[in-house]
Design a protein around this motif. Structure first.
Motif, short mmCIF file in Angstrom:
data_model
loop_
_atom_site.label_atom_id
_atom_site.label_comp_id
_atom_site.label_asym_id
_atom_site.label_seq_id
_atom_site.Cartn_x
_atom_site.Cartn_y
_atom_site.Cartn_z
N GLY A 43 0.84 -1.20 0.00
CA GLY A 43 0.00 0.00 0.00
C GLY A 43 0.87 1.24 0.00
O GLY A 43 2.01 1.20 0.44
N VAL A 58 -4.11 0.47 -2.42
CA VAL A 58 -3.99 -0.71 -1.58
C VAL A 58 -4.01 -1.95 -2.47
O VAL A 58 -4.91 -2.11 -3.30
CB VAL A 58 -5.16 -0.77 -0.57
N GLN A 59 -3.01 -2.80 -2.31
CA GLN A 59 -2.96 -4.05 -3.06
C GLN A 59 -3.93 -5.04 -2.42
O GLN A 59 -3.79 -5.38 -1.26
CB GLN A 59 -1.53 -4.62 -3.06
N MET A 60 -4.94 -5.45 -3.17
CA MET A 60 -5.94 -6.41 -2.69
C MET A 60 -5.86 -7.63 -3.58
O MET A 60 -6.54 -7.71 -4.61
CB MET A 60 -7.34 -5.78 -2.73
N GLY A 61 -4.99 -8.56 -3.22
CA GLY A 61 -4.75 -9.72 -4.07
C GLY A 61 -4.10 -9.25 -5.35
O GLY A 61 -3.13 -8.48 -5.32
N VAL A 65 -6.15 -1.14 -5.57
CA VAL A 65 -7.35 -0.30 -5.51
C VAL A 65 -7.00 1.10 -5.01
O VAL A 65 -6.50 1.25 -3.90
CB VAL A 65 -8.41 -0.94 -4.59
N PHE A 116 -13.98 -3.73 4.99
CA PHE A 116 -12.78 -4.53 4.76
C PHE A 116 -12.40 -5.23 6.06
O PHE A 116 -12.65 -4.72 7.15
CB PHE A 116 -11.61 -3.65 4.31
N ILE A 120 -6.25 -6.64 4.71
CA ILE A 120 -6.61 -5.50 3.85
C ILE A 120 -7.02 -4.32 4.71
O ILE A 120 -6.61 -3.18 4.46
CB ILE A 120 -7.75 -5.87 2.86
N ILE A 124 -5.15 -0.54 4.83
CA ILE A 124 -5.88 0.72 4.68
C ILE A 124 -5.65 1.63 5.88
O ILE A 124 -5.39 2.83 5.73
CB ILE A 124 -7.39 0.45 4.46
#
Length: 136
Positions: A43, A58-61, A65, A116, A120, A124
């Motif tokens: 992130g 933010v890296q979500m898998g 995002v 969330f 995750i 954030i």
């Protein structure tokens, strides 16, 4: 465009100001810089690339995002953890929440509200702390 990562605590300690559509390029720059640092980072906040605007990614898998002007509007289940940061050396203890709800604007500046959990949610919270000038 990939930007250099800021390591100066004086810059990172500044409270970010709300972003506008004029800051759309910063979203792209953050996404590019996060991808370039993917081995060490999940992130980023805009102040980590020298832009004092309320934008995080933010890296979500497999998907990164972006969140513009994110606000944590609800949280529950606090816990203690230790975190590192691409901008700082070492790890520091902090309190986080297992579940958070965030209101934000997406990349197209459309309002979103999402809940969330777990890692995750932790990412954030870390990035939102950056926007508030808090260093972890």
């Amino acid at each position: 465009m990939i930007k250099p990562v800021v390591h100066d605590p004086a810059i990172l300690s500044q409270v970010a100001v709300p972003a506008t559509k004029l800051n759309a390029q910063t979203v792209t720059d953050l996404l590019d810089t996060l991808q370039a640092n993917a081995e060490n980072c999940v992130g980023m906040a805009a102040n980590m690339i020298g832009v004092n605007q309320q934008i995080i990614v933010v890296q979500m898998g497999p998907v990164a995002v972006p969140m513009v002007n994110p606000k944590i509007v609800a949280h529950q289940n606090p816990y203690q953890t230790s975190e590192g940061c691409l901008s700082l050396t070492g790890e520091r203890p902090t309190q986080r929440y297992k579940q958070i709800t965030v209101a934000y604007l997406d990349r197209n500046f459309q309002p979103q509200r999402q809940t969330f959990n777990d890692f995750i949610a932790q990412i954030i919270q870390h990035e939102v702390d950056h926007l508030a000038g808090r260093l972890i």
